[in-house]
Scaffold this active site. Structure first.
Site, mmCIF file in Angstrom:
data_model
loop_
_atom_site.group_PDB
_atom_site.id
_atom_site.type_symbol
_atom_site.label_atom_id
_atom_site.label_comp_id
_atom_site.label_asym_id
_atom_site.label_seq_id
_atom_site.Cartn_x
_atom_site.Cartn_y
_atom_site.Cartn_z
ATOM 1 N N SER A 104 2.482 -0.363 -11.042
ATOM 2 C CA SER A 104 2.897 -0.018 -9.684
ATOM 3 C C SER A 104 1.753 -0.233 -8.712
ATOM 4 O O SER A 104 0.581 -0.159 -9.085
ATOM 5 C CB SER A 104 3.328 1.448 -9.614
ATOM 6 N N ASP A 105 2.105 -0.526 -7.455
ATOM 7 C CA ASP A 105 1.090 -0.384 -6.420
ATOM 8 C C ASP A 105 0.804 1.102 -6.282
ATOM 9 O O ASP A 105 1.625 1.953 -6.640
ATOM 10 C CB ASP A 105 1.576 -0.989 -5.099
ATOM 11 N N TRP A 106 -0.377 1.412 -5.779
ATOM 12 C CA TRP A 106 -0.850 2.798 -5.785
ATOM 13 C C TRP A 106 0.004 3.648 -4.831
ATOM 14 O O TRP A 106 -0.026 3.458 -3.623
ATOM 15 C CB TRP A 106 -2.327 2.836 -5.394
#
Length: 734
Positions: A265-267
């Protein structure tokens, strides 16, 4: 006493025998075994708790391995353009190490502007060596989101407006990184084309535009580059967040494309346990952050893929096969990287990396205007050279969001020019000042702007020639993550300053350092314009090489420069087309992105895609095809001769565009389907060869859900840019 010794020896013998027997049977430790055998063996030895622990962060930039089995943690690092400095365990702040200052490579817009896959391979290998030296498992890059609007704050991180160019450049980058036993992580999958409302916006786009424009570079990275990890995007599509989107991640990426790597995932891009488990996500990172700042401390055990996932597995809510698939993918990445066979050691901030950064910058710098051969400027031609502009001294490797770097060194444009022409020949004046960047805002400069401008004008008056070094600067709302630009104009009063300088000195060249197109109201009165991008550690040296003529410019624009913002496809409709209403955005320009839009709508541009001048000239011969009629099973060879008709050696990017003249569905006037960068000595001539296949002639039919190569008449266009076609040839597809 003897019996005691014998007993001890016997116990030791049985212990060692047992240990080595176990070690021998531990196939996951045997690097000679196929990766799939190692994955299966490791999974059979792990507890449910250990498998779940693989699937979520344990710190800001790491997730757990399996300590009991000697399987190491996964460590990632920001940086498509360099390996980021070490961060605190659960903070974005620097850990203040003294040995983590990297080489800063040019931004990816510059890499795309080289139109040179060999440079992309060199770039990827070099940055991969730095990541390996720092013992990273995963490098969070490169980015390949398409340049839809010139206002997107992250365009400088990507590879331009054309899916074919981005596809051809991302593959060698990925292969270069992964040759070092480090996983490249291609991002942001998919449709992360704006920063406004990026965490909530739902992108409404046709299947055709999705497959023809926005997915090809990701597909190439998977199927040709064999990339080992992909990062999800913040935004939504089909009403679901991209980081756990079943259609995007399971159906397209993992099923259709056969991706066997890790989706991270992106953060802060995860929002729901059920969707995260079932929607194709493998590693959850940065939850309860907005991607750049920490919004309160939140235990890692509470992540969606942590305790809630474990509880769901044990209760039967989630299938064990979902967990095994995620854990298996993560193990596969670990066995390919930190536990891979013959993993090299890497190297860090080496002379070779400086050379790679400088070569990339040299080949990516684009000469946009050069009236009466104003450039190059040989040493000794002018006694007094005025260098004006904050960007001549401002650090452009910091800022911009997650691409901000702690570099071992940075040669500024001013220093590079002083090194080239001698300090006594350079007059410097700041001219304008940006503010101090704050999160989500910019504090105006406290300097007196009128005084700065007056001093710059006086400096220009005293000089023989002026090199104005301006552009954007990676502050918020310039080229920066989490905020799009607010205007296509140059900020901080630069346009007015350039026009005032032109009144007192007619010998003005403008050097633009930016990752986006800008307006140029002063263009007609300017002798030369250089598009310099963000050039990294070797910025000043590379610029001085081009300006002095030591290197011949050969970069080509990977983006179109419109004459006004409203000319761009994303801005030709209404606010629902960009930036949306906060909930939805509608891609009404559909497949007509970049030059496809300008060509088809017959809108003139300031500078076209693929454009770039040289200090020499090239003559194009007449293109020829291997056959005037082919079938879908055939390939077509296209040849054209190119001759250097100037007095100096140079490199030219020969571009091949295809036009479908009898399509039953609307298609752009032309589409890039081939390019080749060649080096020619004065008077030298070479033949360039391209091979086209069925895939190069196809469009995506979103009714049939398949690629169609429709029989009919096609035209091959050979050009020096999208607007400079030097020759055409027709053929028929049966």
């Amino acid at each position: 006493m003897k019996k005691r010794h014998i007993t001890v020896l016997l116990l030791l013998y049985f212990f060692l025998s047992s240990f080595f027997g176990w070690a021998q049977s531990a196939l996951y430790l045997d690097e000679s075994q196929p990766v799939e055998v190692r994955v299966k063996d490791a999974l059979s030895r792990m507890t449910i708790e250990e498998k779940v622990a693989l699937c979520h962060a344990q710190s800001k930039f790491s997730s757990k391995g399996v300590p009991r089995l000697g399987i190491p943690d996964v460590w990632s690092s920001d940086g498509s353009h360099g390996v980021s400095d070490e961060k605190l365990w659960d903070e974005w702040n620097s850990a203040q190490w003294t040995n983590d200052s990297c080489t800063a490579f040019p931004a990816l817009t510059c890499l795309a502007a080289t139109f040179n896959p060999k440079i992309a391979r060199l770039y990827g290998t070099s940055i991969g060596e730095e990541a390996r030296y720092r013992n990273k498992t995963m490098l969070l890059g490169p980015g390949v989101n398409i340049y839809r609007t010139p206002l997107n704050g992250r365009n400088f991180e990507y590879m331009g407006e054309d899916p074919f160019l981005a596809s051809r450049m991302v593959v060698p980058y990925v292969q270069g990184v992964q040759s070092n036993g480090v996983a490249a992580c291609v991002k942001h999958f998919a449709l992360n084309n704006q920063e406004i409302a990026r965490g909530e916006i739902n992108v409404n786009v046709s299947d055709r535009a999705l497959h023809e424009i926005y997915l090809p570079a990701f597909k190439a990275a998977v199927q040709e580059g064999n990339v080992w990890s992909i990062m999800g995007a913040y935004n939504k599509i089909w009403g679901l967040h991209c980081c756990h989107n079943d259609i995007l991640l399971n159906q397209i990426l993992k099923n259709d494309w056969k991706f066997d790597g890790v989706v991270v995932s992106d953060w802060g891009g995860v929002h729901n346990t059920d969707e995260a488990v079932n929607g194709g996500l493998d590693i959850e990172m940065g939850t309860y952050t907005n991607g750049l700042t920490t919004q309160g401390h939140f235990p890692f055990s509470s992540y969606y893929l942590a305790d809630p996932f474990l509880k769901g597995i044990k209760s039967g809510r989630y299938e064990m096969s979902k967990l095994d698939d995620k854990a298996g993918r993560i193990l596969r990445m670990i066995f390919r990287t930190t536990m891979g066979a013959n993993r090299p050691y890497g190297r860090f901030v080496s002379p070779e990396h400086s050379d790679a950064a400088r070569k990339t910058a040299q080949e990516g710098i684009v000469l946009l205007k050069n009236e009466k051969q104003f450039l190059p400027i040989p040493e000794g031609r002018y006694k007094k050279i005025a260098v004006i502009g904050e960007n001549a001294v401002k650090s452009l490797i910091v800022g911009g969001g997650s691409t901000s770097l702690k570099a071992a060194y940075e040669i500024s444009p001013l220093q590079g020019l002083k090194n080239k022409y001698g300090e006594s020949n350079i007059l410097y004046s700041m001219g304008y000042a940006s503010g101090r960047p704050l999160y989500g805002a910019e504090e105006p400069s406290r300097l007196n702007l009128d005084s700065l401008q007056n001093a710059a004008i006086e400096t220009a008056r005293q000089a023989d020639i002026v090199l104005f070094v301006g552009g954007l600067n990676k502050n918020y709302f310039q080229d920066c993550e989490s905020g799009d630009r607010r205007s296509l104009s140059l900020p901080f009063g630069q346009d007015k300053l350039i026009e005032e300088i032109q009144k007192v000195n007619h010998n003005v060249a403008v050097v633009l350092l930016s990752g986006n197109a800008v307006l140029m109201p002063w263009l007609n009165k300017t002798k030369a314009v250089v598009q310099g991008w963000y050039l990294g550690s070797e910025a000043g040296n590379a610029l001085a090489d081009i300006i002095s003529g030591e290197a011949n410019p050969s970069g080509k624009l990977p983006i179109s420069f419109p004459r006004k913002l409203e000319d761009a496809g994303a801005h030709a409709f209404d606010q629902l087309c960009y930036p949306g209403d906060g909930n939805n955005v509608y891609y009404k320009e559909d497949i007509l992105v970049g030059y496809r839009w300008y060509d088809t709508k017959k809108i003139p541009v300031l500078f076209p895609f693929g454009y770039g001048l040289s200090y020499t000239t090239f003559q194009y011969g007449k293109p020829a095809v291997s056959s005037k009629t082919i079938t879908a099973a055939d390939s077509l060879e296209v040849t054209v001769s190119i001759k250097n008709t100037g007095k100096v050696a140079g490199k030219e990017v020969v571009q091949l565009y295809v036009s479908d003249e009898t399509s039953s569905l609307p298609r752009p006037v032309k589409e890039l389907k081939g390019f080749e960068k060649i080096s020619l000595e004065p008077g030298e001539e070479k033949t360039v060869r391209f091979t086209l296949t069925k895939e190069d002639l196809s469009y995506y039919d979103d009714i049939k859900k398949e690629w169609i190569a429709e029989p009919g008449k096609f035209k091959i266009m050979i050009g020096a840019s999208a607007s400079d076609i030097r020759g055409t040839v027709d053929f028929n597809l049966k």
